[in-house]
Design a protein around this motif. Structure first.
Motif, PDB file in Angstrom:
ATOM      1  N   THR A 155       0.879  -1.156   0.000  1.00  0.00           N
ATOM      2  CA  THR A 155       0.000   0.000   0.000  1.00  0.00           C
ATOM      3  C   THR A 155       0.918   1.208   0.000  1.00  0.00           C
ATOM      4  OG1 THR A 155      -1.758  -1.102   1.213  1.00  0.00           O
ATOM      5  CG2 THR A 155      -1.756   1.303   1.259  1.00  0.00           C
ATOM      6  N   ALA A 207       1.282   5.065   0.632  1.00  0.00           N
ATOM      7  CA  ALA A 207       0.656   6.205   1.300  1.00  0.00           C
ATOM      8  C   ALA A 207       1.329   7.466   0.779  1.00  0.00           C
ATOM      9  CB  ALA A 207       0.818   6.093   2.814  1.00  0.00           C
ATOM     10  N   TYR A 236       1.900  11.418   0.543  1.00  0.00           N
ATOM     11  CA  TYR A 236       1.749  12.658   1.297  1.00  0.00           C
ATOM     12  C   TYR A 236       2.640  13.720   0.672  1.00  0.00           C
ATOM     13  CZ  TYR A 236       6.144  11.311   3.612  1.00  0.00           C
ATOM     14  OH  TYR A 236       7.431  10.946   3.870  1.00  0.00           O
ATOM     15  N   GLU A 250       0.389  11.865  -6.177  1.00  0.00           N
ATOM     16  CA  GLU A 250      -0.383  10.637  -6.363  1.00  0.00           C
ATOM     17  C   GLU A 250      -0.339  10.185  -7.820  1.00  0.00           C
ATOM     18  OE1 GLU A 250      -4.864   8.820  -5.736  1.00  0.00           O
ATOM     19  OE2 GLU A 250      -4.364  10.744  -4.819  1.00  0.00           O
ATOM     20  N   THR A 264      -2.220  -0.735  -3.813  1.00  0.00           N
ATOM     21  CA  THR A 264      -3.215   0.220  -3.345  1.00  0.00           C
ATOM     22  C   THR A 264      -2.511   1.549  -3.114  1.00  0.00           C
ATOM     23  OG1 THR A 264      -4.395  -1.556  -2.243  1.00  0.00           O
ATOM     24  CG2 THR A 264      -4.897   0.686  -1.522  1.00  0.00           C
ATOM     25  N   GLU A 286      -3.102   5.289  -1.377  1.00  0.00           N
ATOM     26  CA  GLU A 286      -3.937   6.103  -0.490  1.00  0.00           C
ATOM     27  C   GLU A 286      -3.284   7.458  -0.295  1.00  0.00           C
ATOM     28  OE1 GLU A 286      -5.166   4.477   3.233  1.00  0.00           O
ATOM     29  OE2 GLU A 286      -5.284   2.445   2.435  1.00  0.00           O
ATOM     30  N   THR A 287      -4.116   8.482  -0.195  1.00  0.00           N
ATOM     31  CA  THR A 287      -3.617   9.823   0.108  1.00  0.00           C
ATOM     32  C   THR A 287      -3.704  10.045   1.604  1.00  0.00           C
ATOM     33  OG1 THR A 287      -4.363  10.641  -2.036  1.00  0.00           O
ATOM     34  CG2 THR A 287      -3.939  12.283  -0.334  1.00  0.00           C
ATOM     35  N   VAL A 288      -2.610  10.497   2.180  1.00  0.00           N
ATOM     36  CA  VAL A 288      -2.546  10.773   3.611  1.00  0.00           C
ATOM     37  C   VAL A 288      -2.720  12.266   3.798  1.00  0.00           C
ATOM     38  CG1 VAL A 288      -1.046  10.738   5.627  1.00  0.00           C
ATOM     39  CG2 VAL A 288      -1.041   8.819   4.042  1.00  0.00           C
ATOM     40  N   ARG A 347      -0.200   9.977  10.792  1.00  0.00           N
ATOM     41  CA  ARG A 347      -1.137   9.205   9.966  1.00  0.00           C
ATOM     42  C   ARG A 347      -0.503   7.895   9.484  1.00  0.00           C
ATOM     43  NH1 ARG A 347      -5.208   8.133   9.673  1.00  0.00           N
ATOM     44  NH2 ARG A 347      -5.653   8.181   7.458  1.00  0.00           N
ATOM     45  N   LEU A 375      -2.092   4.376  10.390  1.00  0.00           N
ATOM     46  CA  LEU A 375      -2.460   3.416   9.339  1.00  0.00           C
ATOM     47  C   LEU A 375      -1.795   2.058   9.561  1.00  0.00           C
ATOM     48  CD1 LEU A 375      -2.314   5.368   5.959  1.00  0.00           C
ATOM     49  CD2 LEU A 375      -4.224   4.034   6.807  1.00  0.00           C
ATOM     50  N   ASP A 429      -4.444  -0.912  10.404  1.00  0.00           N
ATOM     51  CA  ASP A 429      -4.645  -1.825   9.276  1.00  0.00           C
ATOM     52  C   ASP A 429      -3.699  -3.026   9.321  1.00  0.00           C
ATOM     53  OD1 ASP A 429      -6.631  -0.157   8.475  1.00  0.00           O
ATOM     54  OD2 ASP A 429      -5.519   0.755   6.829  1.00  0.00           O
TER      55      ASP A 429
END
Length: 119
Positions: A32, A34, A36, A46, A61, A63-65, A72, A76, A80
């Motif tokens: 994943t 992340a 930022y 991103e 995956t 994800e935007t933090v 964060r 996470l 998770d």
């Protein structure tokens, strides 16, 4: 192994992502990413991450933090159930000491999850 990879949009972080993808492909790890960055650059970061993953032919995956990235990332990783947090960064000072940015420092000091730094 489940890895949470923090990427801040720097070229060093994107190159680190490539190293992690190479290892994950060999080991069968689940990634994943992340993302930022500063508020006005997070969308571009991103997009750069997704482009890099596409060029490597690897699915992960993304994800935007938002908010404070260090806290964060730690949150996470714990909520998770990730096995490891991977971050790129750290520089050596003229006196030979390793210097970390505030995000890396926070994660190193607060994470209960194993942290790997790519330099």
């Amino acid at each position: 192994m489940r890895l949470l990879v923090g990427v801040n949009g720097s070229e060093r972080a994107l190159a680190g992502l490539e190293e992690v993808v190479t290892r994950a492909r060999q080991a069968g790890d689940e990634l994943t990413v992340a993302v930022y960055s500063s508020d006005d650059a997070v969308a571009a970061t991103e997009e750069a991450v997704r482009d890099r993953l596409d060029s490597l032919g690897f699915e992960a995956t993304v994800e935007t933090v938002t908010g404070e990235p260090g806290s964060r990332l730690v949150e996470l990783a714990e909520t998770d159930d990730y096995d490891r947090i991977v971050l790129s960064g750290g520089q050596t000072s003229p006196l030979g000491k390793i210097q970390f940015d505030s995000v890396i420092e926070f994660v190193l000091l607060n994470a209960h999850t194993t942290v790997t730094l790519i330099r």
